[in-house]
Scaffold this active site. Structure first.
Site: not given
Ligand code: MRU
Length: 347
Positions: A50-51, A92, A238, A247
């Protein structure tokens, strides 16, 4: 309503602790992380994800690096810390917050005259980033809650909740704040193939808070929009460039369907997710491993002879976004680069 932290620095143990998200909802395990290699693996495996949470993880990662390298002269020490920063940064590529958190702690370290001072500064800055992230999520929550009708069903995708942030969440922060304000909010959580963050994490968080949540497969979203069962879509982000919102893969599909059905499509994100100097084509979309798509449980569902694609994110063009909910306020259409920039510098 649960507002406990997803990741934090344990001062007694002098290490980073986080909830291991790949094990949820079956097991709730706290990991004590003491090395850069371990943290890099954790980020790649989505144990921490999550970002905004990645921003905090990057910041604590630099703190970890300041503990890992020997007590040499400050220049040699800083060279080691910068190397660790690059290792973490490469894990990432799409979520901008990871590099943002790393850079913020590195910048704070520029004032350090000794290794001891660097260690203290890194922890202070990383703690500040974690605290600010929680404050941002509450502000996003309050700003977004005001947009929701008194009674509504919200569709969300992936997990933009407490687990994706320091705590509280962005998209789920809006839902939590609306419920706290007395609104009657039901949630439809798309399962989010291939790694099921919506089914495993969003549903777990919301059910734990007693918020009405229903899980659907991703391919059911258009059906429920057409049936009039969804009033609003809220997702996280993201990275937000001048022209697009990046996202979790599948978000673009929801935005297209929402536009077709006249449903508002909101993005909830802190300004630390903004990347106003870049456009969609400057951003690298992370491509993940084949087995995430081909294997479920112990079984392989795709024959060896078939090729597989697994982009982790997609880009939603800005014109499909109804508004972006930030900690400073709501950006309505027309959403353009200048408003991002002035918004960021004038607050
Ligand atoms: O691959 P992830 O689980 O890290 O992806 C997360 C997302 O796409 C979330 O929607 C995004 O990071 C927003 S979190 C507040």
């Amino acid at each position: 309503m649960n507002d406990s932290a997803t990741l934090w620095w344990d001062r007694a143990k002098d290490c980073l602790c986080y909830i291991e998200q790949t094990l949820l909802p079956g097991e709730y395990v706290i990991i004590e992380c003491r090395s850069i290699d371990r943290l890099a693996t954790a980020i790649r495996r989505l144990e921490v994800r999550g970002a905004p949470a990645l921003g905090v993880a990057g910041a604590y990662g630099i703190t970890l690096a300041t503990r890992t390298f020997p007590h040499e002269d400050v220049d040699t020490f800083m060279a080691g810390v910068r190397q660790a920063a690059e290792q973490l940064r490469s894990t990432r590529p799409t979520a901008i917050n990871l590099g943002w958190g790393i850079n913020r702690v590195l910048a704070a370290l520029a004032t350090a005259h000794s290794v001891d001072e660097a260690r203290a500064i890194a922890l202070r800055e990383a703690d500040a980033i974690a605290r600010e992230d929680t404050a941002c999520c509450h502000a996003i929550g309050n700003n977004g809650a005001a947009l929701l009708p008194g009674r509504c069903t919200v569709l969300t995708h992936c997990n933009a909740g407490a687990l994706a942030c320091s705590s509280w969440g962005t998209a789920l922060g809006v839902i939590r704040s609306a419920v706290m304000a007395g609104k009657e909010v039901k949630v439809i959580s798309c399962e989010t193939r291939p790694l099921l963050q919506g089914a495993r994490l969003t549903a777990w968080e919301l059910a734990r808070d007693g918020i009405d949540v229903t899980v659907i497969t991703d391919s059911m979203a258009a059906h429920f929009m057409r049936a009039g069962a969804i009033d609003v879509v809220i997702v996280g982000a993201d990275r937000i460039t001048r022209d697009a919102v990046f996202n979790k893969i599948g978000t673009y599909m929801h935005a297209v369907c929402a536009r077709h059905h006249g449903i508002p499509f909101y993005v909830a994100a802190p300004l630390s997710t903004f990347d106003p100097d870049n456009t969609e084509r400057d951003v690298l979309i992370e491509e993940r491993g084949r087995e995430e798509v081909t294997v479920m449980g112990n079984r392989t569902y795709v024959p060896d002879g078939a090729k597989v694609k697994n982009p982790a994110f997609d880009a939603t063009p800005m014109d499909l976004v109804t508004a972006i909910i930030t900690e400073k306020g709501v950006l309505h259409q027309p959403i353009d680069t200048r408003s991002y920039l002035s918004f960021r510098t004038s607050h």
